[in-house]
Design a protein around this motif. Structure first.
Motif, PDB file in Angstrom:
ATOM      1  N   GLU A 176      58.450  14.889 -13.261  1.00  0.00           N
ATOM      2  CA  GLU A 176      59.348  15.746 -14.019  1.00  0.00           C
ATOM      3  C   GLU A 176      58.720  17.110 -14.305  1.00  0.00           C
ATOM      4  N   PHE A 177      57.468  17.138 -14.697  1.00  0.00           N
ATOM      5  CA  PHE A 177      56.816  18.413 -14.987  1.00  0.00           C
ATOM      6  C   PHE A 177      56.700  19.269 -13.722  1.00  0.00           C
ATOM      7  N   ASN A 178      56.400  18.627 -12.607  1.00  0.00           N
ATOM      8  CA  ASN A 178      56.277  19.364 -11.350  1.00  0.00           C
ATOM      9  C   ASN A 178      57.615  19.935 -10.903  1.00  0.00           C
ATOM     10  N   ALA A 179      58.694  19.181 -11.093  1.00  0.00           N
ATOM     11  CA  ALA A 179      60.031  19.662 -10.709  1.00  0.00           C
ATOM     12  C   ALA A 179      60.389  20.911 -11.498  1.00  0.00           C
ATOM     13  N   SER A 180      60.068  20.921 -12.780  1.00  0.00           N
ATOM     14  CA  SER A 180      60.345  22.090 -13.615  1.00  0.00           C
ATOM     15  C   SER A 180      59.513  23.289 -13.172  1.00  0.00           C
ATOM     16  N   HIS A 181      58.255  23.045 -12.838  1.00  0.00           N
ATOM     17  CA  HIS A 181      57.385  24.131 -12.381  1.00  0.00           C
ATOM     18  C   HIS A 181      57.911  24.749 -11.092  1.00  0.00           C
ATOM     19  N   ARG A 182      58.321  23.907 -10.156  1.00  0.00           N
ATOM     20  CA  ARG A 182      58.867  24.406  -8.894  1.00  0.00           C
ATOM     21  C   ARG A 182      60.127  25.234  -9.145  1.00  0.00           C
ATOM     22  N   ALA A 183      60.993  24.742 -10.042  1.00  0.00           N
ATOM     23  CA  ALA A 183      62.245  25.430 -10.320  1.00  0.00           C
ATOM     24  C   ALA A 183      62.006  26.813 -10.928  1.00  0.00           C
ATOM     25  N   LEU A 184      61.126  26.876 -11.907  1.00  0.00           N
ATOM     26  CA  LEU A 184      60.830  28.153 -12.559  1.00  0.00           C
ATOM     27  C   LEU A 184      60.233  29.164 -11.583  1.00  0.00           C
ATOM     28  N   THR A 185      59.366  28.697 -10.710  1.00  0.00           N
ATOM     29  CA  THR A 185      58.741  29.593  -9.730  1.00  0.00           C
ATOM     30  C   THR A 185      59.786  30.212  -8.817  1.00  0.00           C
ATOM     31  N   ILE A 186      60.692  29.393  -8.295  1.00  0.00           N
ATOM     32  CA  ILE A 186      61.710  29.893  -7.366  1.00  0.00           C
ATOM     33  C   ILE A 186      62.672  30.837  -8.069  1.00  0.00           C
ATOM     34  N   LEU A 187      63.098  30.474  -9.285  1.00  0.00           N
ATOM     35  CA  LEU A 187      64.053  31.300 -10.012  1.00  0.00           C
ATOM     36  C   LEU A 187      63.466  32.658 -10.388  1.00  0.00           C
ATOM     37  N   SER A 188      62.208  32.660 -10.829  1.00  0.00           N
ATOM     38  CA  SER A 188      61.584  33.919 -11.247  1.00  0.00           C
ATOM     39  C   SER A 188      61.243  34.799 -10.055  1.00  0.00           C
ATOM     40  N   GLU A 189      60.714  34.213  -8.988  1.00  0.00           N
ATOM     41  CA  GLU A 189      60.341  35.004  -7.815  1.00  0.00           C
ATOM     42  C   GLU A 189      61.569  35.509  -7.060  1.00  0.00           C
ATOM     43  N   GLY A 190      62.667  34.755  -7.129  1.00  0.00           N
ATOM     44  CA  GLY A 190      63.879  35.166  -6.418  1.00  0.00           C
ATOM     45  C   GLY A 190      64.761  36.109  -7.191  1.00  0.00           C
ATOM     46  N   GLY A 191      64.390  36.405  -8.425  1.00  0.00           N
ATOM     47  CA  GLY A 191      65.175  37.353  -9.203  1.00  0.00           C
ATOM     48  C   GLY A 191      66.448  36.773  -9.794  1.00  0.00           C
ATOM     49  N   VAL A 192      66.626  35.463  -9.720  1.00  0.00           N
ATOM     50  CA  VAL A 192      67.809  34.847 -10.328  1.00  0.00           C
ATOM     51  C   VAL A 192      67.749  34.978 -11.841  1.00  0.00           C
ATOM     52  N   LEU A 193      66.532  34.885 -12.377  1.00  0.00           N
ATOM     53  CA  LEU A 193      66.320  35.065 -13.805  1.00  0.00           C
ATOM     54  C   LEU A 193      65.495  36.326 -14.049  1.00  0.00           C
ATOM     55  N   SER A 194      65.802  37.006 -15.126  1.00  0.00           N
ATOM     56  CA  SER A 194      65.019  38.177 -15.493  1.00  0.00           C
ATOM     57  C   SER A 194      63.732  37.723 -16.182  1.00  0.00           C
ATOM     58  N   SER A 195      62.822  38.652 -16.392  1.00  0.00           N
ATOM     59  CA  SER A 195      61.555  38.316 -17.046  1.00  0.00           C
ATOM     60  C   SER A 195      61.778  37.840 -18.477  1.00  0.00           C
ATOM     61  N   GLU A 196      62.872  38.275 -19.113  1.00  0.00           N
ATOM     62  CA  GLU A 196      63.182  37.832 -20.468  1.00  0.00           C
ATOM     63  C   GLU A 196      63.789  36.428 -20.471  1.00  0.00           C
ATOM     64  N   GLU A 197      64.456  36.071 -19.372  1.00  0.00           N
ATOM     65  CA  GLU A 197      65.150  34.791 -19.328  1.00  0.00           C
ATOM     66  C   GLU A 197      64.239  33.634 -18.922  1.00  0.00           C
ATOM     67  N   VAL A 198      63.187  33.921 -18.188  1.00  0.00           N
ATOM     68  CA  VAL A 198      62.276  32.863 -17.737  1.00  0.00           C
ATOM     69  C   VAL A 198      61.695  32.063 -18.905  1.00  0.00           C
ATOM     70  N   PRO A 199      61.202  32.727 -19.974  1.00  0.00           N
ATOM     71  CA  PRO A 199      60.680  31.952 -21.112  1.00  0.00           C
ATOM     72  C   PRO A 199      61.747  31.078 -21.773  1.00  0.00           C
ATOM     73  N   MET A 200      63.005  31.538 -21.769  1.00  0.00           N
ATOM     74  CA  MET A 200      64.092  30.741 -22.344  1.00  0.00           C
ATOM     75  C   MET A 200      64.276  29.447 -21.566  1.00  0.00           C
ATOM     76  N   VAL A 201      64.315  29.576 -20.246  1.00  0.00           N
ATOM     77  CA  VAL A 201      64.488  28.405 -19.399  1.00  0.00           C
ATOM     78  C   VAL A 201      63.280  27.480 -19.526  1.00  0.00           C
ATOM     79  N   ARG A 202      62.098  28.061 -19.646  1.00  0.00           N
ATOM     80  CA  ARG A 202      60.898  27.248 -19.797  1.00  0.00           C
ATOM     81  C   ARG A 202      60.985  26.383 -21.059  1.00  0.00           C
TER      82      ARG A 202
END
Length: 237
Positions: A176-202
């Motif tokens: 579960e922790f690894n799945a979340s890490h993978r998801a956050l990496t893809i979303l942040s690097e792909g620009g789907v989430l802004s730098s302000e939104e990444v901490p919210m999703v985390r």
């Protein structure tokens, strides 16, 4: 008065372990729901829905054999590796909130693990049948052992069977922790989430992960209770 006497007759101090486990699970469940509801109020700047985010992650990860579907319920999202179907709940699929995108991305993380043959996920999948059988059969086996003049061999077998449920919970944690890490990496690097939104999703994904930690702790406390009640070195009659 009679009810109190009956309660005291069946009560033993190890019941506190069960109560503590229930409280931990309830607190974790309440926390994840509150966290999701809070960040569900924040619309993503990109305007993508949970479904859009899921399809984006699958595409970016080179996964073309996984389907995405909407199912009923709230936070019933899941990935089925056997059918290759990623199911998003109604609260996630069509929502543009950062919370919904985070949950959808987390489930996609499992699809990415599947594609890359992530070994903890393979282990978890392999022990699911054993864990289900063990948790179901544990108490009947222990009861039979007690009825058969406290047959310690059977009792220990029952305790060992229940321990498979704890093993499953422990293997689930890195998955579960690894799945979340993978998801956050893809979303942040792909620009789907802004730098302000990444901490919210985390925060949403961390809250969700805590429910698995709580489940593992609760299962451990149940196992500890069984050991304290029935794990003594008694001779078979």
């Amino acid at each position: 008065m009679e009810l109190i006497r009956c309660f005291l007759f069946f009560w033993d101090p190890t019941h506190f372990l069960v109560i503590i486990g229930l409280i931990i699970s309830m607190v974790a469940s309440s926390y994840v729901n509150r966290t999701f509801k809070h960040y569900d109020q924040y619309r993503s700047q990109s305007g993508v829905t949970g479904t859009d985010a899921a399809n984006y992650i699958l595409q970016q990860s080179g996964i073309s054999d996984v389907g995405v579907q909407k199912i009923s319920g709230n936070l019933t999202d899941n990935y089925n590796g056997k059918t290759k179907v990623l199911s998003l709940s109604e609260a996630t699929a069509d929502s543009t909130s950062v919370a919904a995108i985070g949950v959808a991305a987390h489930e996609c993380g499992h699809a990415v693990q599947d594609k890359k043959n992530y070994w903890p996920m393979r282990i978890r999948t392999a022990i699911v049948p054993l864990a289900n059988i063990g948790s179901t059969a544990a108490f009947p086996i222990i009861l039979i052992g007690v009825l058969l003049s406290w047959n310690q061999t059977l009792i220990n077998l029952g305790i060992a069977a229940f321990s498979l449920a704890l093993l499953f919970q422990l293997v689930t944690l890195p998955v579960e922790f690894n799945a979340s890490h993978r998801a956050l990496t893809i979303l942040s690097e792909g620009g789907v989430l802004s730098s302000e939104e990444v901490p919210m999703v985390r925060k949403v994904l961390t809250a969700a992960a805590l429910t698995y930690v709580a489940a593992a702790l609760s299962t451990f406390l149940q196992l500890l209770r069984l050991v304290l009640l029935f794990g003594g070195n008694r001779n078979d009659n």
